[in-house]
Design a protein around this motif. Structure first.
Motif, PDB file in Angstrom:
ATOM      1  N   TRP A  28       3.525   2.620  -5.312  1.00  0.00           N
ATOM      2  CA  TRP A  28       4.495   1.527  -5.352  1.00  0.00           C
ATOM      3  C   TRP A  28       4.425   0.735  -6.661  1.00  0.00           C
ATOM      4  N   THR A  55      -4.263   1.408   2.146  1.00  0.00           N
ATOM      5  CA  THR A  55      -3.993   2.849   2.209  1.00  0.00           C
ATOM      6  C   THR A  55      -5.032   3.646   1.412  1.00  0.00           C
ATOM      7  N   GLY A  63      -1.289   3.821  -1.870  1.00  0.00           N
ATOM      8  CA  GLY A  63      -0.223   2.855  -2.115  1.00  0.00           C
ATOM      9  C   GLY A  63      -0.046   2.469  -3.565  1.00  0.00           C
ATOM     10  N   ALA A 110       1.436  -8.349  -1.738  1.00  0.00           N
ATOM     11  CA  ALA A 110       1.791  -7.195  -0.899  1.00  0.00           C
ATOM     12  C   ALA A 110       1.371  -5.891  -1.562  1.00  0.00           C
ATOM     13  N   GLN A 111       1.533  -5.782  -2.885  1.00  0.00           N
ATOM     14  CA  GLN A 111       1.113  -4.566  -3.587  1.00  0.00           C
ATOM     15  C   GLN A 111      -0.398  -4.387  -3.523  1.00  0.00           C
ATOM     16  N   VAL A 130      -1.172  -3.257   0.168  1.00  0.00           N
ATOM     17  CA  VAL A 130      -0.778  -1.871   0.436  1.00  0.00           C
ATOM     18  C   VAL A 130      -1.703  -0.903  -0.284  1.00  0.00           C
ATOM     19  N   THR A 131      -2.059  -1.216  -1.518  1.00  0.00           N
ATOM     20  CA  THR A 131      -2.946  -0.327  -2.276  1.00  0.00           C
ATOM     21  C   THR A 131      -4.314  -0.208  -1.608  1.00  0.00           C
ATOM     22  N   SER A 156      -2.148  -1.913  -9.398  1.00  0.00           N
ATOM     23  CA  SER A 156      -2.773  -1.954  -8.072  1.00  0.00           C
ATOM     24  C   SER A 156      -3.297  -3.354  -7.760  1.00  0.00           C
TER      25      SER A 156
END
Length: 116
Positions: A92, A85, A89, A77-78, A81-82, A61
């Protein structure tokens, strides 16, 4: 004595490469050279596939596995997104960690195959 030969010259044996000698980056078919991917013949990365996968699974994460391999944009980006959201996320990075461990030709940011 044949014409054009020097009677004072001595005969030299032709030189051949030493047994087992190969040029860097080349290995005869069927032989693997240490430090090079046998499928492509390109040098391995200095990063480990197992370390990248485990880091991604454990603390993915935060994008740690992707930061380790040099994929900074994907790591950021990870993280985004985590956090955007509210934790959903995290799926992913977990899937990404599994793919790093299971796919055979994962590469680092320079395009070199990760060490097994």
């Amino acid at each position: 004595m044949p014409p054009g030969t020097d009677p004072n010259a001595y005969y030299q044996q032709p030189t051949y490469p030493q047994a087992g000698y190969t040029h860097p980056g080349y290995a005869p078919p069927g032989y693997a050279q240490p430090g090079f991917d046998p499928a492509t013949g390109l040098p391995y990365s200095d990063k480990s596939k197992v370390v990248a996968g485990v880091l991604q699974l454990a603390i993915g994460s935060f994008g740690v596995g992707r930061f380790y391999t040099g994929h900074t944009g994907m790591a950021i980006a990870q993280i985004a997104v985590t956090w955007l959201t509210c934790g959903i996320g995290v799926i992913w990075p977990i899937v990404d960690g599994i793919l790093i461990l299971t796919q055979p030709n994962q590469t680092d940011a320079q395009g070199r195959v990760l060490r097994p």
